[in-house]
Design a protein around this motif. Structure first.
Motif, mmCIF file in Angstrom:
data_model
loop_
_atom_site.group_PDB
_atom_site.id
_atom_site.type_symbol
_atom_site.label_atom_id
_atom_site.label_comp_id
_atom_site.label_asym_id
_atom_site.label_seq_id
_atom_site.Cartn_x
_atom_site.Cartn_y
_atom_site.Cartn_z
ATOM 1 N N VAL B 87 0.864 -1.182 0.000
ATOM 2 C CA VAL B 87 0.000 0.000 0.000
ATOM 3 C C VAL B 87 0.898 1.228 0.000
ATOM 4 O O VAL B 87 1.651 1.446 0.959
ATOM 5 N N VAL B 88 0.838 1.974 -1.087
ATOM 6 C CA VAL B 88 1.667 3.177 -1.182
ATOM 7 C C VAL B 88 0.882 4.335 -0.568
ATOM 8 O O VAL B 88 -0.242 4.641 -0.989
ATOM 9 N N VAL B 89 1.487 4.953 0.436
ATOM 10 C CA VAL B 89 0.807 5.974 1.227
ATOM 11 C C VAL B 89 1.584 7.282 1.120
ATOM 12 O O VAL B 89 2.813 7.281 1.187
ATOM 13 N N ASP B 90 0.872 8.367 0.899
ATOM 14 C CA ASP B 90 1.505 9.690 0.874
ATOM 15 C C ASP B 90 1.732 10.123 2.322
ATOM 16 O O ASP B 90 0.776 10.411 3.052
ATOM 17 N N ALA B 91 2.983 10.179 2.717
ATOM 18 C CA ALA B 91 3.293 10.485 4.117
ATOM 19 C C ALA B 91 2.833 11.881 4.517
ATOM 20 O O ALA B 91 2.551 12.147 5.681
ATOM 21 N N ALA B 92 2.724 12.763 3.523
ATOM 22 C CA ALA B 92 2.311 14.133 3.833
ATOM 23 C C ALA B 92 0.797 14.250 3.988
ATOM 24 O O ALA B 92 0.304 15.270 4.442
ATOM 25 N N ASN B 93 0.064 13.233 3.582
ATOM 26 C CA ASN B 93 -1.402 13.220 3.731
ATOM 27 C C ASN B 93 -1.832 11.887 4.348
ATOM 28 O O ASN B 93 -2.674 11.176 3.805
ATOM 29 N N GLY B 109 -4.164 -9.972 5.644
ATOM 30 C CA GLY B 109 -2.810 -9.709 6.110
ATOM 31 C C GLY B 109 -1.884 -9.683 4.914
ATOM 32 O O GLY B 109 -2.334 -9.493 3.780
ATOM 33 N N GLY B 110 -0.584 -9.869 5.152
ATOM 34 C CA GLY B 110 0.373 -9.855 4.049
ATOM 35 C C GLY B 110 0.478 -8.492 3.396
ATOM 36 O O GLY B 110 0.554 -8.378 2.170
ATOM 37 N N VAL B 111 0.460 -7.459 4.197
ATOM 38 C CA VAL B 111 0.472 -6.087 3.677
ATOM 39 C C VAL B 111 1.730 -5.371 4.161
ATOM 40 O O VAL B 111 2.119 -5.514 5.327
ATOM 41 N N VAL B 112 2.368 -4.639 3.260
ATOM 42 C CA VAL B 112 3.484 -3.775 3.658
ATOM 43 C C VAL B 112 3.136 -2.346 3.224
ATOM 44 O O VAL B 112 2.583 -2.131 2.149
ATOM 45 N N ILE B 113 3.442 -1.411 4.115
ATOM 46 C CA ILE B 113 3.112 -0.010 3.838
ATOM 47 C C ILE B 113 4.368 0.704 3.338
ATOM 48 O O ILE B 113 5.389 0.705 4.033
ATOM 49 N N ALA B 114 4.279 1.281 2.147
ATOM 50 C CA ALA B 114 5.363 2.131 1.645
ATOM 51 C C ALA B 114 4.992 3.573 1.983
ATOM 52 O O ALA B 114 4.097 4.150 1.360
ATOM 53 N N LEU B 115 5.645 4.106 2.980
ATOM 54 C CA LEU B 115 5.356 5.479 3.423
ATOM 55 C C LEU B 115 6.111 6.429 2.491
ATOM 56 O O LEU B 115 7.209 6.872 2.782
ATOM 57 N N ASN B 116 5.472 6.702 1.353
ATOM 58 C CA ASN B 116 6.160 7.413 0.271
ATOM 59 C C ASN B 116 6.110 8.929 0.485
ATOM 60 O O ASN B 116 5.340 9.422 1.308
ATOM 61 N N MET B 117 6.888 9.624 -0.305
ATOM 62 C CA MET B 117 6.982 11.087 -0.234
ATOM 63 C C MET B 117 7.390 11.527 1.170
ATOM 64 O O MET B 117 6.890 12.533 1.696
ATOM 65 N N ALA B 118 8.276 10.766 1.736
ATOM 66 C CA ALA B 118 8.746 11.093 3.085
ATOM 67 C C ALA B 118 9.413 12.467 3.099
ATOM 68 O O ALA B 118 9.336 13.199 4.097
ATOM 69 N N ASP B 119 10.039 12.827 1.979
ATOM 70 C CA ASP B 119 10.687 14.140 1.914
ATOM 71 C C ASP B 119 9.660 15.275 1.978
ATOM 72 O O ASP B 119 9.884 16.298 2.632
ATOM 73 N N ALA B 120 8.526 15.066 1.316
ATOM 74 C CA ALA B 120 7.477 16.102 1.333
ATOM 75 C C ALA B 120 6.906 16.251 2.742
ATOM 76 O O ALA B 120 6.618 17.369 3.188
ATOM 77 N N ALA B 121 6.758 15.143 3.439
ATOM 78 C CA ALA B 121 6.252 15.196 4.810
ATOM 79 C C ALA B 121 7.241 15.940 5.705
ATOM 80 O O ALA B 121 6.845 16.781 6.535
#
Lengths: 79, 748
Positions: B87-93, B109-121
């Motif tokens: 699950v690709v997640v916008d870290a800023a939102n 289950g079997g889910v990994v979270i990609a906390l993307n746009m960490a730089d924007a956050a």
């Protein structure tokens, strides 16, 4: 949370900025958009097409929504 | 052949495609989802000796069945059962993005979270406790900035870590791990009781579950999910299960006063909100941006309206005052050098003094000039509009004015065309383009002509001087108020009849950020809109000009075409035929009727026509000299332009102050005043003042000039143009009737 959003919009009595509302309710503006979208799907808020960012090409909800006139807090169940 | 499958899910604009590209590199295939028009991207990832098939799911905000994308994403997760869901997640939102995440984690289950746009956050000053977030979600969370490739290797490792767990091998076992939910959201006592009851019933029906988690299915049934209901309805026991869910939802509605899907959505939002408050640290003092500071004043409940009025006053002044000198210059060029040179050319061609000269100079050239004089006004208006729109202020103006304008069923943005209408109806009609709904545009377009344009001012000034010599200023100001009042009343009536719409006071609006308008965009706005006016309105007004000229050139009886006194012309005859229409209003002379007819061409013409037909001369008409030469005319054009530009530059600082009725009224010939008074005395049966007032009201409200009519047709179509033309005439006639006849009754 959803009830708070609806109540806040109804109580505003006029135009309210999404970011200001988000700040008041301590909710991220993006999350607030999602919540507003829920009420639009439920028919408790009405998307008013054409407002908002002029570059949005007539942005629909959640960019701008109005509370439907005469909409009760608990409307009759739709069949 | 891939060893494992991975699905990439996420909200739109979270950088999901960038993550997909980072995982798969160039090994991609783009097609469509089976039987759908939604694009399906697949690729392969080789990592640590394993090959993964990666599927990029459509970007969605939820896994509900409201859109095709949502159904596709959900079906893939439920039916294809990928080994791992990223699950690709916008870290800023985060708060919004976690809604989809929560739904996926409720499903499996079997889910990994990609906390993307960490730089924007980080740029927003947000600090996310990744470990705490992973604990709360019950899933690994990896910070990524896919654009730069940061965190991608860690994401691959997290994916490999999940497939190493013996989770997904036994899909149809009693408790297949991939269908075991990652999170369990507590929806409250009543809702949970119904979920438990339904889940227990579903546990006993493996055929209905078809490998889906019982709790997840119970939640979906309670939510009234149409896709799930459709799938279950054809199965044995499905209808009974759907009925049980509906009954449960009804019980919840009665007990809690809200639909089950709202209760469940509310539960998710509440769970997410609490988690975000725990794991996300915003800056201790909320960052107040420059936009926020400006908005604090511009959209303030009390200050907002004065600020708006100032902005609109500036727009009005720029549209009228700054463009005024250039407008006069163009008019002078058409009346002087162009007319002179056309006359000279026609004389050389042996057509001097003929009707053809009248057609070219007084008809076509005057008509084209009548259109082109509006060009500086339009350019000025569109310059102001483009700056206001591109800067983001127009959205604020609508925000501030919306409440006031809703009283007459209009949008806040309607105020600008109304204000511009005091200068000129033509740009005001085009200014309705700033509104996005057809209803608002047309309703505003119908009301704008009631704002008294500058061209009507000379008529008021003349008639006020004739009939109200001691109260001229008040009478002229009253004309403006009557115009506004008429628009308000008519707007309210139309809003309750022809333009009825479900509108109410409260609304939420997203204000765009302020930005600096670019010269290129502003110039493009100005040109596109102005050129449209020149093309369309120009053709119509040219034809009308020629027709009107012809009417004044054709003798009604004996006479020569093109050399007939105006009182003997067909024009006088036609105007005379219209006089019975105006008799109840107190002015039934052909002169008054004729002036009103020519006023259809341009309102400025009303006074000039009266001066001609009443046999008086306007004082400031230039004396007829010998036709100037080409050099003299060229010098006139150049020096006139220089003077106009200088006057325009001088007008800019004056924008900060308003100077209504600043003495621009022309000196009125006394002979004309006497003639008008005498004529109105005769036609009104001894009530010239009432007739004069009725005439002023009629001029204020009746059909606007042809350029405005052409603009109306261009913007709203022939149907609304005719509605405007005939409707305004009717309103003007009735109002003038009330003024004259009502006044007579009151006067006894």
């Amino acid at each position: 949370m959803l009830a708070r959003i609806l109540a806040a919009i109804e109580l505003s009595g006029g135009a309210v900025d999404l970011r200001t509302l988000a700040r008041t309710l301590e909710v991220e503006p993006g999350a607030l958009e999602g919540m507003i979208q829920h009420w639009v799907r439920k028919g408790r808020l009405v998307a008013r097409a054409g407002d908002g960012d002029p570059d949005a090409g007539g942005a629909s909800c959640p960019s701008s929504c109005v509370v439907r006139a005469a909409c009760p807090a608990h409307e009759p169940r739709r069949q | 052949m891939a060893d494992h499958t991975i699905a990439l899910a996420g909200n739109p604009n979270t950088g999901k495609s960038t993550v997909f590209n980072a995982l798969t590199g160039g090994r991609q295939h783009v097609g469509n989802w089976p039987g759908k028009t939604v694009a399906r991207k697949t690729g392969t990832l080789d990592h640590a000796g394993r090959r993964y098939a990666v599927v990029d799911l459509p970007g969605t905000y939820s896994l509900s069945a409201y859109s095709l994308e949502e159904i596709i994403a959900r079906q893939h997760l439920v039916e294809e059962r990928p080994d791992v869901v990223v699950v690709v997640v916008d870290a800023a939102n985060l708060e919004r993005n976690l809604y989809l995440t929560a739904q996926i984690l409720e499903m499996r289950g079997g889910v990994v979270i990609a906390l993307n746009m960490a730089d924007a956050a980080a740029a927003k000053g947000l600090s996310i406790d990744v470990e705490a977030l992973a604990r709360r979600l019950g899933a690994p969370v990896v910070e990524t900035t896919a654009r730069s490739g940061r965190g991608i290797e860690a994401l691959k490792a997290a994916i490999a870590g999940l497939v190493d767990e013996p989770l997904s091998a036994t899909a149809e076992q009693a408790a297949p791990p991939a269908t075991a939910p990652g999170v369990h959201i507590d929806y409250g006592t009543e809702v949970e009781a119904e979920i438990r009851s339904l889940a227990q019933a579903l546990e006993a029906e493996p055929g209905l579950r078809a490998g889906r988690g019982a709790r997840w299915l119970a939640v979906k049934l309670l939510e009234g999910d149409p896709d799930i209901a459709a799938r279950l309805s054809g199965l044995a026991g499905g209808a009974a299960m759907i009925a049980a869910a509906a009954a449960a939802a009804e019980r919840l509605r009665c007990a809690l006063g809200e639909d089950a899907d709202t209760l469940i959505a509310d539960g998710r939002y509440t769970w997410i909100h609490a988690m975000v408050r725990e794991v996300v640290q915003a800056p201790p003092i909320e960052r107040v941006t420059l936009s926020d500071r400006i908005d604090a004043v511009v959209t303030h409940r009390l200050l907002g309206i004065p600020v708006f009025l100032l902005a609109m006053a500036a727009a009005f002044r720029i549209t009228t005052d700054v463009s005024g000198p250039l407008l006069e210059w163009i008019a002078a060029v058409f009346d002087g050098p162009l007319a002179n040179q056309a006359t000279r050319l026609l004389e050389r061609a042996g057509l001097g003094g003929t009707w053809f000269q009248g057609l070219v100079v007084d008809g076509a050239l005057a008509g084209v000039g009548g259109v082109l004089v509006f060009v500086p006004v339009l350019l000025s208006l569109y310059f102001v509009l483009a700056v206001l729109e591109d800067s983001g202020y127009m959205a604020r103006a609508a925000f501030v004015m919306d409440r006031l304008m809703q009283g007459i069923g209009l949008h806040g943005k309607s105020f600008l065309p109304m204000l511009v209408g005091f200068g000129c109806t033509v740009p005001a009609i085009y200014a309705t383009r700033t509104m996005r709904t057809e209803r608002d545009r047309i309703l505003t377009g119908l009301l704008v002509p009631f704002m008294s344009c500058g061209a009507r001012l000379p008529v008021y000034v003349l008639f006020a001087a004739v009939f109200f010599p001691r109260h001229g200023g008040s009478i002229v100001f009253a004309m403006y108020l009557i115009g506004i009042g008429t628009a308000v009343v008519l707007g309210a009536l139309l809003n309750r009849s022809l333009f009825r719409a479900a509108r109410s006071a409260p609304f939420v609006m997203e204000l765009p950020p302020y930005r600096m308008p670019t010269a290129r965009a502003v110039l493009a706005h100005m040109w596109v809109r102005t050129s449209g006016f020149i093309r369309r309105a120009g053709t119509i007004i040219l034809v009308v000009s020629v027709v009107l000229w012809a009417l004044t050139a054709i003798p009604a009886g004996d006479g020569t075409f093109g050399d007939t006194p105006v009182e003997d012309s067909l024009f006088a005859g036609v105007a005379g035929a219209a006089t019975p229409l105006f008799a109840p209003l107190g002015f039934d002379s052909w002169q008054a009727a004729g002036a009103l007819v020519t006023g259809l061409l341009a309102k400025e013409v009303v006074v000039a026509t009266m001066a001609q037909v009443y046999g008086a001369e306007v004082a400031d008409e230039p004396p007829a000299d010998a036709t100037p030469g080409l050099v003299e005319d060229a010098r006139f054009v150049v020096t006139g332009l220089a003077r106009a530009l200088a006057d325009t530059a001088r007008a800019v600082p004056a924008i900060v102050g308003l100077r209504p009725f600043d003495g621009e009224a022309e000196e009125t010939p006394s002979a004309l005043k006497v003639a008008i008074h005498a004529d109105f005395s005769r036609s009104s049966d001894g009530h010239p003042t009432l007739a004069g007032l009725a005439f002023m009201v009629f001029v204020l409200l009746y059909t606007p000039c042809m350029a405005a009519v052409a603009a109306s047709r261009h913007e709203f179509g022939a149907r609304w143009m005719w509605t405007s033309v005939l409707g305004q005439f009717a309103v003007a006639w009735l109002t003038a009737l009330v003024v004259f006849q009502g006044g007579r009754l009151l006067a006894g």
